[in-house]
Write a protein that holds these residues in place. Structure first.
Motif, short mmCIF file in Angstrom:
data_model
loop_
_atom_site.label_atom_id
_atom_site.label_comp_id
_atom_site.label_asym_id
_atom_site.label_seq_id
_atom_site.Cartn_x
_atom_site.Cartn_y
_atom_site.Cartn_z
N GLN A 11 11.93 -3.59 -0.29
CA GLN A 11 11.19 -2.66 0.56
C GLN A 11 11.21 -1.23 0.02
O GLN A 11 10.76 -0.31 0.69
CB GLN A 11 11.75 -2.69 1.98
N GLY A 12 11.78 -1.06 -1.17
CA GLY A 12 11.75 0.27 -1.79
C GLY A 12 12.76 1.25 -1.24
O GLY A 12 12.51 2.46 -1.25
N LEU A 26 12.24 1.99 -10.84
CA LEU A 26 11.53 2.07 -9.57
C LEU A 26 10.06 2.35 -9.80
O LEU A 26 9.70 3.15 -10.67
CB LEU A 26 12.12 3.17 -8.69
N SER A 27 9.23 1.71 -9.00
CA SER A 27 7.80 1.96 -9.06
C SER A 27 7.53 3.39 -8.58
O SER A 27 8.05 3.81 -7.55
CB SER A 27 7.06 0.97 -8.17
N GLU A 28 6.71 4.10 -9.31
CA GLU A 28 6.34 5.46 -8.89
C GLU A 28 5.42 5.44 -7.68
O GLU A 28 5.29 6.43 -6.98
CB GLU A 28 5.68 6.19 -10.05
N ILE A 29 4.81 4.31 -7.43
CA ILE A 29 3.87 4.19 -6.31
C ILE A 29 4.58 3.98 -4.99
O ILE A 29 4.31 4.68 -4.02
CB ILE A 29 2.85 3.05 -6.57
#
Length: 63
Positions: A11-12, A26-29
């Motif tokens: 879930q980021g 980590l995804s930048e989005i």
């Protein structure tokens, strides 16, 4: 040791990258995590195990 992140469960929260910054990117989005490499170097194993324990979604597995 190998590590995987379940993209459906992640879930980021970014706690894994805080615990093991060399092992996760980590995804930048949306902040979702993925392993830098499936194979965990010996010097990062303790940090990765701590990242597994810290994930509130239980999205990280080691084997």
């Amino acid at each position: 040791m190998k590590v995987r992140v379940d993209p459906e469960r992640c879930q980021g929260h970014t706690l894994c990258a805080m615990r093991a910054p060399k092992a996760f990117r980590l995804s930048e989005i949306d902040g979702h995590s993925s392993p830098v490499s499936e194979e965990v170097p010996d010097d990062q194993q303790d940090e990765v195990v701590e990242a597994v324990r810290s994930c509130p979604e239980r999205a990280i597995s080691v084997f």
